[in-house]
Structures are given as C-alpha cells and as structure tokens.
Design a protein around this motif. Structure first.
Motif, mmCIF file in Angstrom:
data_model
loop_
_atom_site.group_PDB
_atom_site.id
_atom_site.type_symbol
_atom_site.label_atom_id
_atom_site.label_comp_id
_atom_site.label_asym_id
_atom_site.label_seq_id
_atom_site.Cartn_x
_atom_site.Cartn_y
_atom_site.Cartn_z
ATOM 1 N N GLY A 22 -2.033 0.474 14.653
ATOM 2 C CA GLY A 22 -1.267 -0.757 14.469
ATOM 3 C C GLY A 22 -1.273 -1.239 13.035
ATOM 4 N N ALA A 23 -1.378 -2.559 12.868
ATOM 5 C CA ALA A 23 -1.285 -3.169 11.545
ATOM 6 C C ALA A 23 -2.375 -2.658 10.604
ATOM 7 C CB ALA A 23 -1.361 -4.693 11.667
ATOM 8 N N THR A 24 -3.587 -2.486 11.120
ATOM 9 C CA THR A 24 -4.688 -2.018 10.274
ATOM 10 C C THR A 24 -4.398 -0.625 9.729
ATOM 11 O OG1 THR A 24 -6.258 -3.342 11.555
ATOM 12 C CG2 THR A 24 -7.173 -1.593 10.174
ATOM 13 N N ALA A 25 -3.942 0.271 10.595
ATOM 14 C CA ALA A 25 -3.613 1.627 10.153
ATOM 15 C C ALA A 25 -2.426 1.621 9.199
ATOM 16 C CB ALA A 25 -3.319 2.519 11.352
ATOM 17 N N ARG A 26 -1.445 0.742 9.459
ATOM 18 C CA ARG A 26 -0.261 0.700 8.583
ATOM 19 C C ARG A 26 -0.640 0.209 7.198
ATOM 20 N NH1 ARG A 26 2.711 1.990 5.686
ATOM 21 N NH2 ARG A 26 4.976 1.725 5.498
ATOM 22 N N ILE A 27 -1.510 -0.781 7.113
ATOM 23 C CA ILE A 27 -1.959 -1.282 5.814
ATOM 24 C C ILE A 27 -2.767 -0.207 5.081
ATOM 25 C CG2 ILE A 27 -3.502 -2.959 4.701
ATOM 26 C CD1 ILE A 27 -2.573 -4.967 6.898
ATOM 27 N N LEU A 28 -3.627 0.512 5.817
ATOM 28 C CA LEU A 28 -4.384 1.605 5.197
ATOM 29 C C LEU A 28 -3.443 2.705 4.719
ATOM 30 C CD1 LEU A 28 -7.435 1.847 7.618
ATOM 31 C CD2 LEU A 28 -7.504 1.219 5.182
ATOM 32 N N ARG A 29 -2.393 2.966 5.493
ATOM 33 C CA ARG A 29 -1.427 3.993 5.076
ATOM 34 C C ARG A 29 -0.712 3.573 3.791
ATOM 35 N NH1 ARG A 29 1.397 8.779 6.682
ATOM 36 N NH2 ARG A 29 2.724 9.126 4.856
ATOM 37 N N ALA A 30 -0.393 2.289 3.671
ATOM 38 C CA ALA A 30 0.234 1.785 2.445
ATOM 39 C C ALA A 30 -0.705 1.945 1.252
ATOM 40 C CB ALA A 30 0.632 0.319 2.621
ATOM 41 N N LEU A 31 -1.993 1.688 1.472
ATOM 42 C CA LEU A 31 -2.981 1.895 0.408
ATOM 43 C C LEU A 31 -3.101 3.371 0.069
ATOM 44 C CD1 LEU A 31 -5.155 0.699 -1.460
ATOM 45 C CD2 LEU A 31 -6.788 0.957 0.418
ATOM 46 N N ALA A 32 -3.087 4.223 1.099
ATOM 47 C CA ALA A 32 -3.176 5.666 0.872
ATOM 48 C C ALA A 32 -1.992 6.153 0.050
ATOM 49 C CB ALA A 32 -3.211 6.403 2.217
ATOM 50 N N ASP A 33 -0.815 5.641 0.332
ATOM 51 C CA ASP A 33 0.368 6.050 -0.432
ATOM 52 C C ASP A 33 0.220 5.682 -1.909
ATOM 53 O OD1 ASP A 33 1.612 7.090 1.785
ATOM 54 O OD2 ASP A 33 2.749 5.270 2.222
ATOM 55 N N ARG A 34 -0.453 4.601 -2.193
ATOM 56 C CA ARG A 34 -0.643 4.164 -3.577
ATOM 57 C C ARG A 34 -1.726 4.963 -4.284
ATOM 58 N NH1 ARG A 34 1.094 -1.057 -4.956
ATOM 59 N NH2 ARG A 34 2.552 -1.895 -3.438
#
Length: 199
Positions: free
Chosen positions: A186-198
């Motif tokens: 959910g939101a936690t994984a999506r935020i981590l994915r956004a950080l991973a992309d950066r």
C-alpha cells in the motif's frame, strides 16, 4: 553520534530530484478522481538509523484496533494537528508519540512529494537521519510493534512486486515489498518505491 556526510549528501541530492506526487491509484489508471476532492493533511517519518554497518528504515506495525489501516506496516506518522507549524513538525511529533523518538535525535534531510491515500489523506514523507541509538517504546493502542528493515533491501527495485486484491467491489493493484514476516504494501510500499526510484 551518526556522522556520515557523504551519505547525507547523497540523500539530500536524491530529495532534490524533481518528481511528481504519488498515490494509491498509481497502478489503477482507470480510476478517475474528482478534481474538487478535499484531502486531509498528514505526514510520516522515513527515519534512517545506522545499525552496525548499514542503514535501516524504522517501521511500525499498526494496532489491529486502529480505525484506519489496522495491522498494517507503516512509517511513524499521522494527521496534521492545528498546533503543528509544518508537516515536518507533524512527522516528528507523531514519531515521538508513536515510538518515543526524540525530535532532537532526528536530522531532517527534506521531504518527498506528497502521497494520496485511498482513505483521503495527502501524506508528506519526511526523510531524516536518526543520530543516536535510542530505546523505542510503542504507543499503546496505536502501535503493536516497532522494527526496522535494511534500507538497501527496500530501495532495491527488484524486491518490489505488484499484487492485487478486491477493494470496494473492484480489483486494486498496488506495490508490495515483503521482508521476512512483514508484508509491506500500500502507501508505505509506494512511498518506499518512490524513494528507491530516486536512490
């Protein structure tokens, strides 16, 4: 005391990369959100703590008695109170309330673009380095468990999966990044994915 200027600089550089806001609907392009919707402001802390030789992300398992997202894995955080001067203050205040992390023990690096949740919140992720080892204490009634996962694991795109489940009569797709017994989604994984992309 945590001192790693090169790592801090790398985080600061990643925060300053232009990026669009994220949402729980990113993998569900058929969803049309009303333009005049009103979102409640919230913030979470992506707290990074050095354990031995590597950095970890501090996470919580929410109480099963919570109204929103019971039993789910989450960052420390919550909705903005009237007395919060900024969303960064919201994240730090909530982290102190939920896991007893002193505000002066966090070196705030910056914020990621906001994330919209299916429950009507606009969540601002605040990235910070935790200076000193401290004794986490879970807030009774809100947090069942406090734990950490290696930053290298949750910022490796290969560890992310896309899964789906029915929500309000429709199939909803979402990111997840399972780690051991913890199902981070959910939101936690999506935020981590956004950080991973950066990173």
């Amino acid at each position: 005391m945590l001192k790693n200027p090169d790592f801090r600089q790398a985080l600061l550089k990643s925060i300053n990369i232009d990026g669009r806001p994220t949402s729980d609907y990113d993998l569900n392009k058929d969803v049309q959100l009303p333009e005049n919707r009103k979102l409640r402001q919230a913030a979470v802390l992506i707290g990074l703590q050095r354990i031995n030789s590597e950095y970890h992300v501090v996470l919580t398992k929410r109480s099963s008695a919570m109204k929103h997202h019971p039993g789910q894995i989450a960052f420390p955080g919550g909705k903005r109170d009237d007395g919060d001067k900024t969303l960064t203050h919201t994240a730090l205040r909530e982290a102190f309330e939920e896991i007893a992390l002193p505000q002066d023990n966090v070196d705030v690096i910056g914020v990621l673009p906001p994330h919209e949740t299916v429950t009507g919140f606009q969540v601002t992720p605040v990235l910070g380095l935790i200076h000193r080892i401290y004794d986490p204490i879970a807030e009774i009634g809100e947090v069942d468990e406090i734990f950490s996962v290696p930053l290298a694991y949750v910022t490796d795109i290969q560890n992310f999966r896309i899964e789906a489940r029915e929500w309000r009569g429709q199939m909803r797709h979402y990111y997840c990044v399972p780690y051991g017994p913890y199902y981070i989604w959910g939101a936690t994984a999506r935020i981590l994915r956004a950080l991973a992309d950066r990173l």
